[in-house]
Write an enzyme that holds these catalytic residues in place. Structure first.
Site, mmCIF file in Angstrom:
data_model
loop_
_atom_site.group_PDB
_atom_site.id
_atom_site.type_symbol
_atom_site.label_atom_id
_atom_site.label_comp_id
_atom_site.label_asym_id
_atom_site.label_seq_id
_atom_site.Cartn_x
_atom_site.Cartn_y
_atom_site.Cartn_z
ATOM 1 N N ASP A 79 -3.167 1.616 -9.046
ATOM 2 C CA ASP A 79 -3.077 1.853 -7.601
ATOM 3 C C ASP A 79 -3.831 3.099 -7.174
ATOM 4 O O ASP A 79 -4.281 3.892 -8.002
ATOM 5 C CB ASP A 79 -1.597 1.951 -7.175
ATOM 6 C CG ASP A 79 -0.750 2.781 -8.149
ATOM 7 O OD1 ASP A 79 -1.321 3.581 -8.910
ATOM 8 O OD2 ASP A 79 0.475 2.631 -8.142
ATOM 9 N N ASN A 90 13.097 4.315 -6.599
ATOM 10 C CA ASN A 90 13.640 3.145 -5.894
ATOM 11 C C ASN A 90 13.341 1.840 -6.632
ATOM 12 O O ASN A 90 13.478 0.763 -6.081
ATOM 13 C CB ASN A 90 13.085 3.077 -4.467
ATOM 14 C CG ASN A 90 11.563 2.944 -4.442
ATOM 15 O OD1 ASN A 90 10.921 2.881 -5.483
ATOM 16 N ND2 ASN A 90 10.993 2.899 -3.248
ATOM 17 N N HIS A 135 10.344 0.930 -7.787
ATOM 18 C CA HIS A 135 8.995 0.366 -7.609
ATOM 19 C C HIS A 135 8.206 0.405 -8.915
ATOM 20 O O HIS A 135 8.439 1.235 -9.779
ATOM 21 C CB HIS A 135 8.234 1.023 -6.445
ATOM 22 C CG HIS A 135 7.732 2.418 -6.659
ATOM 23 N ND1 HIS A 135 7.674 3.353 -5.647
ATOM 24 C CD2 HIS A 135 7.235 3.057 -7.750
ATOM 25 C CE1 HIS A 135 7.158 4.478 -6.103
ATOM 26 N NE2 HIS A 135 6.896 4.335 -7.379
ATOM 27 N N GLU A 141 6.913 -1.676 -3.539
ATOM 28 C CA GLU A 141 8.190 -1.137 -3.090
ATOM 29 C C GLU A 141 9.240 -2.259 -3.015
ATOM 30 O O GLU A 141 8.886 -3.446 -3.045
ATOM 31 C CB GLU A 141 8.002 -0.500 -1.700
ATOM 32 C CG GLU A 141 6.970 0.628 -1.659
ATOM 33 C CD GLU A 141 7.482 1.959 -2.206
ATOM 34 O OE1 GLU A 141 8.270 1.967 -3.173
ATOM 35 O OE2 GLU A 141 7.083 3.001 -1.674
HETATM 36 C C1 F6R Z 1 1.540 5.407 -10.430
HETATM 37 C C2 F6R Z 1 2.493 4.359 -10.144
HETATM 38 C C3 F6R Z 1 3.902 4.645 -9.770
HETATM 39 C C4 F6R Z 1 4.569 5.670 -10.682
HETATM 40 C C5 F6R Z 1 5.999 5.945 -10.219
HETATM 41 C C6 F6R Z 1 6.648 7.030 -11.043
HETATM 42 O O1 F6R Z 1 0.268 4.878 -10.748
HETATM 43 O O2 F6R Z 1 2.116 3.234 -10.181
HETATM 44 O O3 F6R Z 1 4.637 3.452 -9.795
HETATM 45 O O4 F6R Z 1 4.567 5.179 -11.998
HETATM 46 O O5 F6R Z 1 5.995 6.332 -8.879
HETATM 47 O O6 F6R Z 1 5.989 8.242 -10.811
HETATM 48 P P1 F6R Z 1 6.245 9.504 -11.740
HETATM 49 O O7 F6R Z 1 5.756 9.162 -13.080
HETATM 50 O O8 F6R Z 1 5.432 10.615 -11.114
HETATM 51 O O9 F6R Z 1 7.709 9.764 -11.709
#
Ligand code: F6R
Length: 241
Positions: free
Chosen positions: A67, A135, A137, A142
């Site tokens: 992403d 959450n 995701h 989301e």
């Molecule tokens: C990032 C991504 C997100 C993160 C998630 C956790 O490329 O796809 O889904 O893996 O938001 O983020 P961190 O690792 O910063 O807690």
């Protein structure tokens, strides 16, 4: 689904690298699906360390990232392209031509999504690395995102915006939209490793592992994948143990 419990972030990163290394050794032209954020940084450090020891090469490896924020250029320090270069690609022998990231500045976003989907159809990703949002995701899918979604533009939830504000000067600087692989793209990969560390992930891990398989928790979709491994540390596993 394989569920591996580890003590802490360091052990989680070690375990993840063990699996990734096996793939890299077994297939010189492996294709990796990569994530950004705090979670995979330890894994990326292990990949760099082992590369510096001469044990692995990325010369023939291809990567696809999950992403990118909409509106950030590749040179913006908060962009995921910048993140991948500074935290991994600049430290290994990968050919940047073989690295693929979504373009948050694409003039035509629909076209950018279609092109990425077409590439992913042929990509045959050997292992997809995932973190998990507070959450539930995965990538930027989301809650309530349909499980059959492919690469698309997503409005980030207030929870994700506030969770990610730690990387920006002010919460007002956090982009409100992202371009992201969909859940169906993730499910099409050959194997998946989801990493979770820290108490702020405990509710999401509980919903993903023990809750219903439902759109309320996008990560719960992964339970339908034939080769998925969750590596979860003590704090993140607090509610499922
Ligand atoms: C990032 C991504 C997100 C993160 C998630 C956790 O490329 O796809 O889904 O893996 O938001 O983020 P961190 O690792 O910063 O807690």
């Amino acid at each position: 689904m394989n569920l591996i419990f580890v003590k802490n972030y360091e052990e989680m990163s070690e375990k993840a690298y063990e699996i990734v290394k096996k793939i890299l050794i077994g297939k010189k032209n492996a294709t990796l699906g990569l994530a950004t954020g705090t979670t995979p940084l330890g894994l990326y450090n292990k990949m760099i360390e082992d590369f510096n020891l001469g044990n692995v090469s990325y010369k023939n490896v291809t990567t696809y990232n999950l992403d990118e924020y909409v509106g950030l250029s590749t040179n913006d320090e908060q962009s995921y392209t910048y993140f991948m270069r500074t935290n991994l690609f600049n430290h290994i022998d990968i050919d940047l031509k073989n690295t693929h990231l979504l373009d948050g500045m694409a003039k035509n976003m629909n076209e950018a999504c279609d092109n990425y989907n077409k590439m992913l159809e042929k990509a045959d990703i050997d292992v997809q690395i995932l973190g998990i949002g507070g959450n539930g995701h995965i990538a930027f899918n989301e809650p309530n995102e349909p499980f059959d979604s492919v690469t698309h533009i997503i409005d980030l939830t207030p929870k994700t915006i506030s969770d990610n504000a730690r990387f920006f000067t002010s919460i007002n600087d956090v982009p409100t939209r992202a371009i992201s692989m969909g859940i169906a793209n993730i499910m099409a990969t050959k194997s998946i490793i989801l990493l979770a560390s820290g108490a702020n992930k405990a509710d999401a891990v509980y919903a993903a592992v023990k809750g219903d398989i439902s759109k309320n928790c996008p990560a719960s979709a992964l339970r339908n994948h034939k080769n998925v491994t969750f590596i979860v540390d003590d704090a993140a596993a607090a509610k499922i143990k």
